[in-house]
Design a protein around this motif. Structure first.
Motif, PDB file in Angstrom:
ATOM      1  N   GLY A  62      12.503   1.072  -6.523  1.00 14.89           N
ATOM      2  CA  GLY A  62      12.809   0.273  -7.704  1.00 14.89           C
ATOM      3  C   GLY A  62      14.263  -0.098  -7.872  1.00 14.89           C
ATOM      4  O   GLY A  62      14.632  -0.748  -8.849  1.00 14.89           O
ATOM      5  N   THR A  64      15.951  -2.216  -6.187  1.00 15.41           N
ATOM      6  CA  THR A  64      16.021  -3.673  -6.062  1.00 15.41           C
ATOM      7  C   THR A  64      14.603  -4.216  -6.227  1.00 15.41           C
ATOM      8  O   THR A  64      13.627  -3.453  -6.222  1.00 15.41           O
ATOM      9  N   GLU A  65      14.486  -5.521  -6.339  1.00 17.54           N
ATOM     10  CA  GLU A  65      13.155  -6.122  -6.500  1.00 17.54           C
ATOM     11  C   GLU A  65      12.262  -5.791  -5.320  1.00 17.54           C
ATOM     12  O   GLU A  65      11.084  -5.436  -5.491  1.00 17.54           O
ATOM     13  N   ILE A  66      12.808  -5.885  -4.104  1.00 19.51           N
ATOM     14  CA  ILE A  66      11.986  -5.615  -2.918  1.00 19.51           C
ATOM     15  C   ILE A  66      11.641  -4.136  -2.798  1.00 19.51           C
ATOM     16  O   ILE A  66      10.594  -3.763  -2.282  1.00 19.51           O
ATOM     17  N   GLU A  68      10.754  -2.313  -5.117  1.00 22.36           N
ATOM     18  CA  GLU A  68       9.619  -2.018  -5.993  1.00 22.36           C
ATOM     19  C   GLU A  68       8.366  -1.774  -5.157  1.00 22.36           C
ATOM     20  O   GLU A  68       7.507  -0.975  -5.510  1.00 22.36           O
ATOM     21  N   THR A  69       8.283  -2.483  -4.024  1.00 20.19           N
ATOM     22  CA  THR A  69       7.080  -2.375  -3.182  1.00 20.19           C
ATOM     23  C   THR A  69       7.369  -1.957  -1.747  1.00 20.19           C
ATOM     24  O   THR A  69       6.473  -1.479  -1.059  1.00 20.19           O
ATOM     25  N   LYS A 106      22.561  -6.090  -3.368  1.00 16.98           N
ATOM     26  CA  LYS A 106      21.540  -6.373  -4.385  1.00 16.98           C
ATOM     27  C   LYS A 106      21.418  -5.216  -5.373  1.00 16.98           C
ATOM     28  O   LYS A 106      20.986  -5.404  -6.502  1.00 16.98           O
ATOM     29  N   ARG A 107      21.781  -4.009  -4.923  1.00 14.35           N
ATOM     30  CA  ARG A 107      21.710  -2.847  -5.814  1.00 14.35           C
ATOM     31  C   ARG A 107      22.895  -2.769  -6.748  1.00 14.35           C
ATOM     32  O   ARG A 107      22.909  -1.969  -7.667  1.00 14.35           O
TER      33      ARG A 107
END
Length: 199
Positions: A62, A64-66, A68-69, A106-107
């Motif tokens: 979680g 970063t957006e990526i 999350e998965t 991104k973090r």
């Protein structure tokens, strides 16, 4: 090769292409070293004609957006990229791959890779602190540090303009990453020394 804030980085994909182009016998194995609700750490073992290169990488779910998965996949890709770098593939002044640098940026709130803009005081571009250098030097005498990692530490310490960000990345790799939560610093992912000490 990817240009990020004036620095050139090689992607993991490019490093893989290089090693497979140069060698017929290449083996890459990955293993989950630790995983919990917060983070995952992956080990990659690269074998090239009998030579072995080991690397680790961690990702926080979680963050970063990526992530999350796909935190596990990111950690695996980073570990493989680092192992390839330890073998000498795609090093352009930093062991980090373009994939790792982009993910790290991104973090960081308010930072976008490649736009050349920074918030805050830009500590990452400052020279490594004496404390960082001292801690890296002490790692050279640690029996848990592999020969490949030992060589990388020596290479870092020999850089005349070792950056604070690069020193921090190396120290995070060995000791784990911490984040400030309230008034306390909490370790959010283990370092490779934690796993080896407990193993």
């Amino acid at each position: 090769m990817v240009l990020i804030e004036g620095n050139e980085y090689v992607t993991v994909h490019e490093r893989l292409q290089m090693v497979h182009t140069n060698h017929e016998k290449v083996s890459i194995e990955t293993e989950i070293i630790s995983i919990d609700q917060r983070s995952v750490t992956v080990k990659a073992v690269l074998k090239i004609n009998g030579e072995v290169y080991t690397a680790h990488a961690s990702e926080v779910f979680g963050s970063t957006e990526i992530n999350e998965t796909s935190a596990l996949e990111n950690a695996e890709t980073s570990a493989v990229g680092r192992a390839l770098a330890f073998a000498g593939y795609g090093i352009t002044g930093s062991v980090a791959s373009a994939d790792e640098v982009i993910a790290a940026k991104k973090r960081q709130p308010g930072k976008s890779p490649g736009n050349g803009k920074r918030n805050g005081n830009g500590n990452g571009n400052k020279p490594a602190s004496p404390a960082q250098r001292s801690t890296l030097e002490k790692l050279l005498g640690n029996h848990l540090v592999t020969s490949e990692e030992h060589e990388r530490i020596v290479s870092l310490l020999n850089e005349p303009e070792l950056k604070m960000a690069d020193a921090k990345a190396a120290l995070d790799y060995f000791f784990g990453k911490s984040e400030k939560q309230g008034d306390a610093w909490i370790k959010v992912s283990p370092g490779v020394l934690d796993a080896r000490q407990n193993g």
